[in-house]
Write a protein that holds these residues in place. Structure first.
Motif, PDB file in Angstrom:
ATOM      1  N   THR A  28      49.860  76.101  75.552  1.00 36.47           N
ATOM      2  CA  THR A  28      50.043  77.477  76.015  1.00 36.47           C
ATOM      3  C   THR A  28      50.247  78.430  74.847  1.00 36.47           C
ATOM      4  OG1 THR A  28      50.995  76.710  78.105  1.00 36.47           O
ATOM      5  CG2 THR A  28      51.453  78.981  77.458  1.00 36.47           C
ATOM      6  N   GLY A  29      51.056  78.013  73.869  1.00 35.00           N
ATOM      7  CA  GLY A  29      51.257  78.850  72.687  1.00 35.00           C
ATOM      8  C   GLY A  29      49.974  79.043  71.895  1.00 35.00           C
ATOM      9  N   LEU A  30      49.186  77.975  71.757  1.00 29.27           N
ATOM     10  CA  LEU A  30      47.912  78.052  71.036  1.00 29.27           C
ATOM     11  C   LEU A  30      46.945  78.974  71.769  1.00 29.27           C
ATOM     12  CD1 LEU A  30      46.503  76.765  68.533  1.00 29.27           C
ATOM     13  CD2 LEU A  30      45.573  75.044  70.069  1.00 29.27           C
ATOM     14  N   LEU A  31      46.916  78.888  73.087  1.00 30.21           N
ATOM     15  CA  LEU A  31      46.043  79.732  73.909  1.00 30.21           C
ATOM     16  C   LEU A  31      46.402  81.206  73.740  1.00 30.21           C
ATOM     17  CD1 LEU A  31      44.896  78.996  77.505  1.00 30.21           C
ATOM     18  CD2 LEU A  31      46.069  81.134  77.058  1.00 30.21           C
ATOM     19  N   ARG A  32      47.698  81.519  73.770  1.00 31.97           N
ATOM     20  CA  ARG A  32      48.142  82.903  73.636  1.00 31.97           C
ATOM     21  C   ARG A  32      47.746  83.484  72.275  1.00 31.97           C
ATOM     22  NH1 ARG A  32      48.495  86.876  76.591  1.00 31.97           N
ATOM     23  NH2 ARG A  32      47.449  87.869  74.865  1.00 31.97           N
ATOM     24  N   THR A  33      47.898  82.672  71.210  1.00 34.26           N
ATOM     25  CA  THR A  33      47.530  83.135  69.873  1.00 34.26           C
ATOM     26  C   THR A  33      46.025  83.378  69.782  1.00 34.26           C
ATOM     27  OG1 THR A  33      49.367  81.856  68.937  1.00 34.26           O
ATOM     28  CG2 THR A  33      47.666  82.592  67.423  1.00 34.26           C
ATOM     29  N   ALA A  34      45.235  82.494  70.388  1.00 30.78           N
ATOM     30  CA  ALA A  34      43.781  82.665  70.372  1.00 30.78           C
ATOM     31  C   ALA A  34      43.385  83.977  71.052  1.00 30.78           C
ATOM     32  CB  ALA A  34      43.114  81.477  71.061  1.00 30.78           C
ATOM     33  N   VAL A 252      62.336  72.399  77.434  1.00 32.69           N
ATOM     34  CA  VAL A 252      60.990  72.639  77.956  1.00 32.69           C
ATOM     35  C   VAL A 252      60.849  74.081  78.421  1.00 32.69           C
ATOM     36  CG1 VAL A 252      59.438  72.092  79.881  1.00 32.69           C
ATOM     37  CG2 VAL A 252      60.489  70.255  78.585  1.00 32.69           C
ATOM     38  N   ARG A 253      61.928  74.684  78.913  1.00 30.80           N
ATOM     39  CA  ARG A 253      61.861  76.014  79.521  1.00 30.80           C
ATOM     40  C   ARG A 253      62.497  77.108  78.680  1.00 30.80           C
ATOM     41  NH1 ARG A 253      61.719  72.168  83.122  1.00 30.80           N
ATOM     42  NH2 ARG A 253      60.411  72.429  84.991  1.00 30.80           N
ATOM     43  N   HIS A 254      62.874  76.800  77.438  1.00 30.97           N
ATOM     44  CA  HIS A 254      63.501  77.813  76.584  1.00 30.97           C
ATOM     45  C   HIS A 254      62.908  77.761  75.179  1.00 30.97           C
ATOM     46  CE1 HIS A 254      66.421  77.633  79.864  1.00 30.97           C
ATOM     47  NE2 HIS A 254      66.850  78.823  79.473  1.00 30.97           N
ATOM     48  N   ASP A 255      62.951  78.915  74.523  1.00 30.15           N
ATOM     49  CA  ASP A 255      62.449  79.050  73.163  1.00 30.15           C
ATOM     50  C   ASP A 255      63.513  78.567  72.182  1.00 30.15           C
ATOM     51  OD1 ASP A 255      62.424  81.596  70.822  1.00 30.15           O
ATOM     52  OD2 ASP A 255      60.833  80.101  70.958  1.00 30.15           O
ATOM     53  N   LEU A 330      57.452  84.825  74.708  1.00 28.38           N
ATOM     54  CA  LEU A 330      56.190  84.190  75.064  1.00 28.38           C
ATOM     55  C   LEU A 330      55.549  83.485  73.874  1.00 28.38           C
ATOM     56  CD1 LEU A 330      54.692  86.989  77.318  1.00 28.38           C
ATOM     57  CD2 LEU A 330      56.198  85.090  77.933  1.00 28.38           C
ATOM     58  N   GLY A 331      56.019  83.749  72.661  1.00 23.82           N
ATOM     59  CA  GLY A 331      55.439  83.162  71.468  1.00 23.82           C
ATOM     60  C   GLY A 331      55.168  84.242  70.442  1.00 23.82           C
TER      61      GLY A 331
END
Length: 424
Positions: A28-34, A252-255, A330-331
């Protein structure tokens, strides 16, 4: 023995869910950066149209490697040719089809049908080893809507460093990859989008049940009066295991950097809010925040200073939340706020203005230097703008993007956006 085996099995199943969630969260983090880089107009203009590869090395390849740990960047033209490739700190002459194996074809096929601002992520074979990849269309200025778009591909190897980070974050001891069918019970497959198995993630499981038996059985045999002691010890082991699982579930649910809820937690709360709304519940608002000036702080003062800025912003967001609200990271330098309930645009705009002003206050770094950070906020309202989590997130993201284009440090409502003209 029956209880002991059941306890071990339940603990193993919980750890398997954590392992699967850890990969999903990383994707998910990789997708957001892309998506961030795919919607950056300079990428299409400078790299695809004008082939300014030195600029691409500094502002894309090296930037995402240092900031997000992304190992490789590729840009694939609509005709299938690779126009740019950056891997492990340098530009290379490497075609996409030579670098990637299983898993990339279904990602590319799906990405070609996506509009700008969306992406697809999954597991792939990169240079013969398992990796995570995200593929997104590249925004091109003045291009006809019916013309195919180039694709931006990010790849992050599922190597020892990443596995060690996931092992510590999600409490999965000695997390490792095994290309063969594992003999251990604590394992999950690393699969591509089309179901091919690239490898297996396995870790050292806890024989929790047998540990309980070893503690309790001798006590019951030697002295019946020690049953209370055995029960106490077993309770302690169970509580310790429950605490370990709770820590893993929380992570899993926190930064990890800011302690705020992450994208997974936000998606769960947003799904619940939309469900209540469909049953006649109250409306709510979603803020999508992006920091203005954060990259300059990172580049000038270093990543430690950037981390301090992110923690300070997270504290300021917490300070302006009501008990029913939710703030999330969100990242990167992106955050979100869910206002529950919130139906009047005037109330929502006042809350957004207060939050933007709070974030924009100067931040004094540990070095003594004072830096200025701003924020641009995209806003969607439910049910006025949308009623599903995906549409609300997409609308807030689009409003944020338009706010950035209009000059940053502003609040942009999705329902106030004018449709952008399509180039002839």
């Amino acid at each position: 023995m029956v209880v002991a085996k059941q306890q071990t099995r339940l603990f193993d199943e919980a750890q398997k869910r954590l392992a699967a969630d850890s990969v999903k969260s990383q994707q998910t983090g990789l997708l957001r950066t892309a998506i961030d880089y795919g919607t950056w107009e300079d990428v299409g203009i400078r790299i695809v149209q004008h082939a300014v590869y030195d600029w691409a090395d500094d502002h894309v390849g090296l930037s995402v490697q240092r900031t997000f740990g992304i190992d490789a960047v590729f840009i694939l033209l609509p005709d299938g040719r690779t126009t740019y490739a950056y891997r492990n700190g340098e530009r290379v002459s490497l075609a996409v089809e030579r670098a990637f194996g299983q898993g990339l074809t279904p990602l590319v096929s799906k990405a070609r049908s996506l509009p700008v601002g969306e992406a697809v992520a999954g597991n792939v074979a990169f240079e013969g080893e398992p990796a995570l990849a995200a593929v997104t269309p590249v925004e091109m200025v003045n291009q006809s809507p019916d013309q195919p778009l180039p694709l931006l591909i990010f790849a992050q190897q599922l190597d020892g460093a990443l596995l060690e980070s996931l092992s510590q974050t999600y409490s999965l001891p000695a997390l490792r990859l095994n290309p063969d069918t594992p003999a251990v019970r604590t394992t999950v497959p690393v699969e591509t989008l089309d179901g091919a198995t690239l490898s297996h993630m396995e870790w050292t499981g806890s024989a929790l049940g047998m540990g309980l038996v070893k503690v309790a059985l001798p006590i019951w045999i030697i002295l019946a009066l020690a049953c209370s002691v055995g029960g106490y010890l077993m309770r302690g082991r169970i509580d310790a295991a429950s605490k370990l699982l709770s820590i893993g579930e929380w992570r899993v649910r926190h930064d990890a950097l800011t302690g705020l809820p992450n994208r997974v937690h936000l998606a769960e709360r947003l799904e619940q809010a939309c469900g209540r709304l469909a049953q006649g519940g109250q409306g709510f608002a979603l803020f999508y925040l992006d920091l203005d000036g954060f990259k300059a702080v990172n580049d000038t003062h270093g990543h430690d200073a950037g981390d301090q800025v992110l923690r300070t912003v997270a504290q300021r967001i917490r300070a302006h939340l009501e008990p029913s609200d939710l703030g999330a990271r969100l990242g990167g330098d992106e955050f979100a706020v869910l206002l529950l309930p919130a139906s009047l645009p005037s109330f929502v705009e006042a809350r957004a203005t207060t939050l933007m002003n709070a974030i924009s206050q100067p931040i004094r770094l540990d070095s003594g230097v004072e830096v200025d950070i701003g924020a641009t906020i995209g806003v969607t309202l439910a049910p006025q703008d949308a009623g599903s989590p995906e549409d609300l997130l997409h609308g807030a993201d689009k409003a944020l993007y338009e706010g950035k284009r209009a000059g940053k440090r502003r609040i942009s409502f999705a329902h106030r956006l004018r449709p952008r003209a399509t180039a002839a």
